[in-house]
Design a protein around this motif. Structure first.
Motif, PDB file in Angstrom:
ATOM      1  N   GLN A 150     -10.597  -6.121 -20.255  1.00  0.00           N
ATOM      2  CA  GLN A 150      -9.815  -4.853 -20.252  1.00  0.00           C
ATOM      3  C   GLN A 150      -9.819  -4.414 -19.008  1.00  0.00           C
ATOM      4  N   LEU A 151     -10.970  -3.831 -18.483  1.00  0.00           N
ATOM      5  CA  LEU A 151     -11.072  -3.112 -17.292  1.00  0.00           C
ATOM      6  C   LEU A 151     -10.651  -3.983 -15.999  1.00  0.00           C
ATOM      7  N   GLU A 152     -10.902  -5.178 -15.865  1.00  0.00           N
ATOM      8  CA  GLU A 152     -10.301  -6.144 -14.999  1.00  0.00           C
ATOM      9  C   GLU A 152      -8.842  -6.261 -14.792  1.00  0.00           C
ATOM     10  N   LYS A 153      -8.498  -6.290 -16.067  1.00  0.00           N
ATOM     11  CA  LYS A 153      -6.806  -6.386 -16.198  1.00  0.00           C
ATOM     12  C   LYS A 153      -6.398  -4.932 -15.577  1.00  0.00           C
ATOM     13  N   GLU A 154      -7.003  -3.965 -15.874  1.00  0.00           N
ATOM     14  CA  GLU A 154      -6.418  -2.613 -15.657  1.00  0.00           C
ATOM     15  C   GLU A 154      -6.734  -2.479 -13.954  1.00  0.00           C
ATOM     16  N   LEU A 155      -7.727  -2.920 -13.405  1.00  0.00           N
ATOM     17  CA  LEU A 155      -8.115  -2.940 -12.076  1.00  0.00           C
ATOM     18  C   LEU A 155      -6.875  -3.802 -11.407  1.00  0.00           C
ATOM     19  N   GLN A 156      -6.821  -5.004 -11.781  1.00  0.00           N
ATOM     20  CA  GLN A 156      -5.906  -5.776 -11.020  1.00  0.00           C
ATOM     21  C   GLN A 156      -4.186  -5.169 -10.865  1.00  0.00           C
ATOM     22  N   ARG A 157      -3.953  -4.404 -12.160  1.00  0.00           N
ATOM     23  CA  ARG A 157      -2.838  -3.672 -12.379  1.00  0.00           C
ATOM     24  C   ARG A 157      -2.743  -2.540 -11.079  1.00  0.00           C
ATOM     25  N   LYS A 158      -3.786  -1.749 -11.115  1.00  0.00           N
ATOM     26  CA  LYS A 158      -3.947  -0.836 -10.062  1.00  0.00           C
ATOM     27  C   LYS A 158      -3.749  -1.297  -8.626  1.00  0.00           C
ATOM     28  N   GLU A 159      -4.606  -2.467  -8.420  1.00  0.00           N
ATOM     29  CA  GLU A 159      -4.593  -3.060  -7.043  1.00  0.00           C
ATOM     30  C   GLU A 159      -3.270  -3.436  -6.592  1.00  0.00           C
ATOM     31  N   LYS A 160      -2.529  -3.904  -7.477  1.00  0.00           N
ATOM     32  CA  LYS A 160      -1.138  -4.284  -7.260  1.00  0.00           C
ATOM     33  C   LYS A 160      -0.271  -3.026  -6.834  1.00  0.00           C
ATOM     34  N   ALA A 161      -0.356  -2.008  -7.658  1.00  0.00           N
ATOM     35  CA  ALA A 161       0.367  -0.926  -7.449  1.00  0.00           C
ATOM     36  C   ALA A 161      -0.116  -0.319  -6.203  1.00  0.00           C
ATOM     37  N   LEU A 162      -1.415  -0.278  -5.798  1.00  0.00           N
ATOM     38  CA  LEU A 162      -1.808   0.271  -4.470  1.00  0.00           C
ATOM     39  C   LEU A 162      -1.124  -0.329  -3.516  1.00  0.00           C
ATOM     40  N   ALA A 163      -1.194  -1.680  -3.601  1.00  0.00           N
ATOM     41  CA  ALA A 163      -0.732  -2.740  -2.523  1.00  0.00           C
ATOM     42  C   ALA A 163       0.788  -2.425  -2.158  1.00  0.00           C
ATOM     43  N   GLU A 164       1.544  -2.186  -3.244  1.00  0.00           N
ATOM     44  CA  GLU A 164       2.971  -2.182  -3.215  1.00  0.00           C
ATOM     45  C   GLU A 164       3.128  -0.575  -2.357  1.00  0.00           C
ATOM     46  N   ALA A 165       2.418   0.390  -2.984  1.00  0.00           N
ATOM     47  CA  ALA A 165       2.464   1.841  -2.314  1.00  0.00           C
ATOM     48  C   ALA A 165       2.113   1.692  -0.870  1.00  0.00           C
ATOM     49  N   ALA A 166       1.057   0.965  -0.467  1.00  0.00           N
ATOM     50  CA  ALA A 166       0.817   0.609   0.981  1.00  0.00           C
ATOM     51  C   ALA A 166       1.945   0.131   1.954  1.00  0.00           C
ATOM     52  N   ALA A 167       2.507  -1.094   1.143  1.00  0.00           N
ATOM     53  CA  ALA A 167       3.592  -1.739   1.685  1.00  0.00           C
ATOM     54  C   ALA A 167       5.048  -0.968   2.026  1.00  0.00           C
ATOM     55  N   LEU A 168       5.152   0.131   0.975  1.00  0.00           N
ATOM     56  CA  LEU A 168       6.334   0.917   1.270  1.00  0.00           C
ATOM     57  C   LEU A 168       5.948   1.992   2.293  1.00  0.00           C
ATOM     58  N   LEU A 169       4.721   2.414   2.379  1.00  0.00           N
ATOM     59  CA  LEU A 169       4.325   3.618   3.603  1.00  0.00           C
ATOM     60  C   LEU A 169       4.527   2.705   4.880  1.00  0.00           C
ATOM     61  N   ILE A 170       4.111   1.493   4.799  1.00  0.00           N
ATOM     62  CA  ILE A 170       4.297   0.631   6.300  1.00  0.00           C
ATOM     63  C   ILE A 170       5.859   0.568   6.475  1.00  0.00           C
ATOM     64  N   LEU A 171       6.754   0.146   5.572  1.00  0.00           N
ATOM     65  CA  LEU A 171       7.833   0.247   5.863  1.00  0.00           C
ATOM     66  C   LEU A 171       8.748   1.281   6.155  1.00  0.00           C
ATOM     67  N   ARG A 172       8.271   2.486   5.562  1.00  0.00           N
ATOM     68  CA  ARG A 172       8.911   3.683   5.973  1.00  0.00           C
ATOM     69  C   ARG A 172       8.517   3.984   7.455  1.00  0.00           C
ATOM     70  N   LYS A 173       7.218   3.665   7.714  1.00  0.00           N
ATOM     71  CA  LYS A 173       6.815   4.046   9.183  1.00  0.00           C
ATOM     72  C   LYS A 173       7.539   3.029  10.044  1.00  0.00           C
ATOM     73  N   LYS A 174       7.756   1.830   9.724  1.00  0.00           N
ATOM     74  CA  LYS A 174       8.549   1.025  10.706  1.00  0.00           C
ATOM     75  C   LYS A 174      10.099   1.430  10.593  1.00  0.00           C
ATOM     76  N   ALA A 175      10.670   1.867   9.513  1.00  0.00           N
ATOM     77  CA  ALA A 175      11.958   2.350   9.516  1.00  0.00           C
ATOM     78  C   ALA A 175      12.091   3.503  10.360  1.00  0.00           C
ATOM     79  N   GLN A 176      11.135   4.347  10.408  1.00  0.00           N
ATOM     80  CA  GLN A 176      11.197   5.745  11.259  1.00  0.00           C
ATOM     81  C   GLN A 176      10.958   5.074  12.631  1.00  0.00           C
ATOM     82  N   ALA A 177      10.282   4.315  12.871  1.00  0.00           N
ATOM     83  CA  ALA A 177      10.043   3.846  14.581  1.00  0.00           C
ATOM     84  C   ALA A 177      11.235   3.304  14.786  1.00  0.00           C
ATOM     85  N   ILE A 178      12.268   2.698  14.152  1.00  0.00           N
ATOM     86  CA  ILE A 178      13.297   1.937  14.422  1.00  0.00           C
ATOM     87  C   ILE A 178      14.521   2.886  14.600  1.00  0.00           C
ATOM     88  N   TRP A 179      14.730   3.826  13.508  1.00  0.00           N
ATOM     89  CA  TRP A 179      15.742   4.594  13.694  1.00  0.00           C
ATOM     90  C   TRP A 179      15.334   6.077  14.032  1.00  0.00           C
TER      91      TRP A 179
END
Length: 114
Positions: free
Chosen positions: A79-108
């Protein structure tokens, strides 16, 4: 083995087990003589014998409890491993969104620059 008048209930379990082994083949008269020499009561030896006989039953029950606890622990770990995987995916998604926002700000550029 203690036989010096020391309280027999304070003896170690090894000494009590040795007494049980020594007295196992004795008849009632021999047991009474043994008890007089060692300062024991036949009831004490009978109680120690019963404790020795139930020791294996307790060991089996403890093993069953450990298996049950192990099974519960494995479920909890999964159960804890499943929850950890879910949180890691959410963290990776949030990091990707932050990187995309910074790239968009750099471009536009920032909206504040307008």
């Amino acid at each position: 083995m203690p036989g010096d008048g020391k309280n027999p209930e304070g003896w170690s379990s090894e000494h009590k087990f040795a007494v049980v082994l020594e007295t196992a083949p004795l008849n009632a008269a021999e047991l009474a003589e043994y008890c007089r020499r060692k300062g024991l009561y036949p009831e004490q030896i009978a109680a120690w014998r019963a404790a020795c006989q139930t020791a294996n039953a307790n060991a089996a029950e403890q093993a069953r409890e450990q298996r049950h606890q192990s099974k519960d622990d494995k479920k909890r770990i999964q159960q804890l491993e499943k929850e950890l995987q879910r949180k890691e995916k959410a963290l990776a998604e949030a990091a990707a969104l932050l990187i995309l926002r910074k790239k968009a700000q750099a471009i536009w550029g920032d909206k504040e620059d307008d």
